[in-house]
Design a protein around this motif. Sequence first.
Motif, short mmCIF file in Angstrom:
data_model
loop_
_atom_site.label_atom_id
_atom_site.label_comp_id
_atom_site.label_asym_id
_atom_site.label_seq_id
_atom_site.Cartn_x
_atom_site.Cartn_y
_atom_site.Cartn_z
N VAL A 94 0.85 -1.20 0.00
CA VAL A 94 0.00 0.00 0.00
C VAL A 94 0.88 1.24 0.00
O VAL A 94 1.84 1.34 0.77
N LEU A 109 -6.35 -2.31 4.58
CA LEU A 109 -5.85 -1.82 3.30
C LEU A 109 -4.87 -2.86 2.78
O LEU A 109 -3.89 -3.16 3.45
N THR A 113 -2.50 -0.97 -3.54
CA THR A 113 -3.43 0.13 -3.35
C THR A 113 -2.67 1.44 -3.23
O THR A 113 -1.65 1.50 -2.55
N LEU A 127 -10.16 -1.61 1.79
CA LEU A 127 -9.68 -1.20 0.47
C LEU A 127 -8.67 -2.24 0.02
O LEU A 127 -7.66 -2.45 0.68
N GLY A 128 -8.94 -2.90 -1.10
CA GLY A 128 -7.95 -3.88 -1.51
C GLY A 128 -8.47 -4.92 -2.47
O GLY A 128 -9.38 -4.67 -3.26
N GLY A 141 -5.27 -3.45 -5.87
CA GLY A 141 -6.29 -2.76 -5.10
C GLY A 141 -6.66 -1.47 -5.80
O GLY A 141 -6.19 -1.18 -6.90
N PRO A 142 -7.49 -0.65 -5.18
CA PRO A 142 -7.95 0.58 -5.81
C PRO A 142 -6.90 1.69 -5.80
O PRO A 142 -5.95 1.67 -5.01
N THR A 143 -7.10 2.66 -6.68
CA THR A 143 -6.35 3.91 -6.68
C THR A 143 -7.29 5.01 -6.23
O THR A 143 -8.31 5.27 -6.90
N LYS A 159 -9.21 -3.48 -8.89
CA LYS A 159 -8.47 -2.45 -9.61
C LYS A 159 -9.43 -1.40 -10.14
O LYS A 159 -9.75 -1.35 -11.33
#
Length: 208
Positions: A94, A109, A113, A127-128, A141-143, A159
Amino acid sequence: MSLKKVRASWKRHRALVGRDIDIHAEWPTMFGLIRAGRPRWFVFLYLFFTVHSFPAVALFRAQSFFFEAGCPPLATFVSRLNSFLFGVTIGNQVRSNGSILFAHGHVVLDGWTVLGDHVEVNPFVTLGIGNSSQKRFELWGPTIGDYVNVGTGAKIIGKVTIGDHVRIGANAVVLDDVPSNSTAVGAPARHFLTRQGLGDLPWEPPSA
């Protein structure tokens, strides 16, 4: 662990901790709990021993510093310590590019990410990475963009990209991209443009 990596990581994380201090000190400063002109070390210690979420952020910065400096085992130890003490579990992959605020614990997390600047994460947020019938398993994971508020119990999985100035509603399950200046609610989440209101103006103390 090379000296060059250590120096680069130290410089980056020292700047990030400074931004963390700024976001956490906003309310104590507004209410006069921290007087103007106090040295940064004093503000850091005040936040560390009085603000519930700040130590978790500080430990995350230490974890990220050790990982980028080339010492993954120590980074993993700090991650486990953060999880044990504050209920905040963060993977070594992360990355944060600005200030971050955890309202309370029970946060996960993970994955690759990336967090932007001024990201506020409320309790029971994930988040992940994910593995569901709608999304194939992957380590991404997300941006997350800048000035994003992730509501209590929300999940942002896979993603996906979250734009700037976005609000993720409580218990939302986000599986797709959310554009900037939007609010996402529901499971699975749907987004709509955010209408600006009085609550978006800077807080001002009452006049004497």
